[in-house]
Design a protein around this motif. Structure first.
Motif, short mmCIF file in Angstrom:
data_model
loop_
_atom_site.label_atom_id
_atom_site.label_comp_id
_atom_site.label_asym_id
_atom_site.label_seq_id
_atom_site.Cartn_x
_atom_site.Cartn_y
_atom_site.Cartn_z
N SER A 36 -7.74 3.43 -5.77
CA SER A 36 -6.45 4.03 -6.09
C SER A 36 -6.39 4.38 -7.57
CB SER A 36 -5.32 3.08 -5.71
OG SER A 36 -5.49 1.81 -6.34
N ARG A 40 -5.76 8.06 -9.00
CA ARG A 40 -4.63 8.30 -9.90
C ARG A 40 -5.08 9.16 -11.08
NH1 ARG A 40 -3.34 3.36 -10.72
NH2 ARG A 40 -1.90 3.18 -8.96
N SER A 53 0.99 7.98 -8.75
CA SER A 53 0.61 6.99 -7.73
C SER A 53 0.80 7.51 -6.31
CB SER A 53 1.41 5.70 -7.92
OG SER A 53 1.06 5.07 -9.13
N PHE A 57 -2.23 7.86 -3.59
CA PHE A 57 -2.32 7.18 -2.30
C PHE A 57 -2.37 8.17 -1.14
CE2 PHE A 57 -1.39 3.21 -4.47
CZ PHE A 57 -2.12 2.32 -3.71
N GLU A 58 -1.75 9.33 -1.30
CA GLU A 58 -1.85 10.35 -0.26
C GLU A 58 -3.30 10.81 -0.12
OE1 GLU A 58 -0.03 14.77 0.80
OE2 GLU A 58 0.94 13.49 -0.71
N LEU A 60 -5.90 9.02 -1.09
CA LEU A 60 -6.66 7.87 -0.61
C LEU A 60 -6.61 7.77 0.91
CD1 LEU A 60 -6.90 4.34 -2.09
CD2 LEU A 60 -6.13 4.55 0.27
N GLU A 61 -5.42 7.94 1.49
CA GLU A 61 -5.30 7.85 2.95
C GLU A 61 -6.13 8.93 3.63
OE1 GLU A 61 -3.98 5.54 4.60
OE2 GLU A 61 -2.50 4.56 3.32
N THR A 78 -7.64 -1.19 -3.68
CA THR A 78 -6.26 -1.14 -4.15
C THR A 78 -5.79 -2.58 -4.27
OG1 THR A 78 -5.23 -1.19 -1.95
CG2 THR A 78 -5.94 0.98 -2.78
N ARG A 85 0.47 -0.57 4.96
CA ARG A 85 -0.81 0.12 4.74
C ARG A 85 -1.95 -0.65 5.40
NH1 ARG A 85 0.79 1.47 -0.95
NH2 ARG A 85 1.32 3.69 -0.94
#
Length: 475
Positions: A36, A40, A53, A57-58, A60-61, A78, A85
């Protein structure tokens, strides 16, 4: 040391400054870690850009979904303190039949605070770290019930392919109650290979035999049609003069490539010149393009099975006394005569192929051994079928083994050998593992009934560590 299955999804869980990123960098390659903080920096002005952030994370998913869908080992770096999550990651892994393991970082709060204060960058505000430590105290009680395949405290770890999952226990069994197993070196390519030196090295390493593929040009599974490729029986005769102990054979001779009676004479000559070390591998022949290129007929499968059965009946007759007439399904030999006769009373015959109704049945009826391909479960299955036909017929197995002393050397060999192929796919294809991994793997094959493994070594540095694998089966 903890072993994790390859591939798997690894979720790191713990407060800031607990050591998650350091652990991930120590045990996994950079491309396997989805961080993460790094995302970032990609989505914003830097790793400290908290305003980025949500975007991080969007991303990362999305990356985790794509990697899990492709069944790639992935480490999610993370905080891991968001239960929703974690539940999504567990469900995603389950959807794609991937083990999902949580690694918990239960670092003492005082140590986390000391590490955080010592940081020159990425320092967490004291109030935020206090919240994380409080959240971690609640989270660690929840982890065991969240559906993870396993939850482990932070420790040294190895990720090993499914092939080697049970190797540690099997290697211990080999240490405590040794079993014998014969080893043959299989030569399937000749580009940049000095066959005389390789055969001598194999003999010194403890191999029991050297086998060569019987083709006239390279097969597409290994290389290009125009790669250097030596004729098998000529090569074996050459190796007979440069070795003293190893058996010499084909794995396997295509039954369509030569007049069968002539083939018997060739094998008998090798046996005489080598002092009784010839082995006859025999198979159905499958490479149609090779037949076409050389102007040979390529009979139907039914016709080739009939020819194979005739060959299995004729060859021992040819190697025996006298000159009897042979009448088979498709072969007629007026005088099955071969002098000088082989040194061995019977040159061992190995039938290659996985077919359960025909190939293994013919091997059980006429041959000394059957040679099969496949993973451990497949080998077990073929062994059961073979024993059902004839318990006395030996089971042998052809495989590839990239062998190294340790993970660092193994990684170097993988990178040197994979070319443009995906690293993990190449490592799985060549069964990349350490000496200990392979001792366990071959012990499992021995327990499945295999009496000899024919091993292709895909890297020149494999010979020395392979000698130690062989030595484990000589006690």
């Amino acid at each position: 040391m903890l072993t994790l299955p390859e591939p798997c999804l690894v979720v790191l869980v713990g407060p800031g400054a607990a050591g998650k990123s350091t652990w991930a960098a120590t045990h996994f390659r950079p491309e396997q870690v989805v961080s993460s903080d790094a995302l970032r920096a990609l989505a914003g002005a830097g790793e400290d850009d908290l305003a980025a952030s949500a975007d991080a994370f969007e991303i990362l998913e999305m990356v985790v979904q794509r990697r899990v869908r492709r069944r790639l080992t992935t480490v999610i770096d993370t905080l891991g303190l968001d239960q929703e999550r974690r539940r999504r990651w567990v469900a995603l892994a389950r959807e794609h039949d991937l083990p999902c393991v949580a690694i918990a970082f239960d670092t003492p709060a005082a140590e986390c605070r000391d590490r955080n204060r010592a940081r020159t960058s990425k320092r967490i505000p004291a109030e935020a770290l206090t919240r994380q430590l409080r959240d971690w105290a609640r989270t660690k009680a929840l982890l065991p019930g969240e559906g993870f395949t396993a939850v482990h405290l932070e420790t040294a770890v190895r990720v090993v392919p499914e092939t080697f999952q049970d190797s540690p226990a099997a290697a211990r069994r080999q240490e405590e109650q040794p079993r014998g197993l014969r080893f043959g070196l299989h030569l399937g390519e000749f580009k940049h290979v000095n066959v005389a030196e390789t055969a001598k090295a194999a003999e010194e390493a403890g191999f029991d035999a050297v086998y060569v593929m019987d083709h006239f040009r390279q097969i597409p599974q290994i290389g290009r049609a125009w790669d250097d490729f030596l004729e098998s029986w000529t090569t074996l005769a050459y190796l007979a003069a440069g070795t003293e102990r190893v058996r010499l054979g084909t794995l396997v001779t295509g039954v369509t490539y030569r007049n069968v009676a002539h083939l018997g004479k060739i094998a008998a000559t090798l046996d005489v010149l080598s002092g009784g070390r010839a082995v006859m591998g025999l198979g159905l022949a499958w490479f149609k393009e090779e037949h076409v290129a050389y102007g040979w007929d390529f009979p139907t499968v039914r016709e080739r099975y009939a020819l194979l059965e005739d060959a299995l009946r004729l060859l021992p007759l040819l190697w025996g006394k006298g000159s009897p007439r042979f009448e088979g399904k498709v072969l007629t030999v007026p005088e099955a005569m071969c002098y000088p006769r082989p040194v061995q009373e019977r040159i061992p015959i190995i039938v290659g192929g996985n077919g359960e109704r025909h190939t293994l049945r013919l091997a059980a009826r006429y041959a000394d051994a059957a040679n099969v391909l496949g993973d451990l479960a497949t080998v077990r299955r073929k062994g059961e079928v073979l024993r059902g036909y004839n318990p006395a017929t030996r089971l042998t197995h052809l495989t590839t083994a990239l062998v190294a002393d340790d993970d660092r050397a193994l990684g170097r060999m993988i990178d040197e050998g994979r070319g443009r192929r995906p690293r993990d796919a190449y490592a799985a294809a060549v069964h990349a593992g350490t000496v200990a991994d392979h001792i366990g793997r071959f012990r499992e094959l021995a327990e499945a009934g295999v009496t000899e493994v024919m091993v292709r070594l895909p890297h020149p540095d494999c010979m020395e560590p392979m000698s130690r694998v062989i030595a484990a089966f000589r006690r």
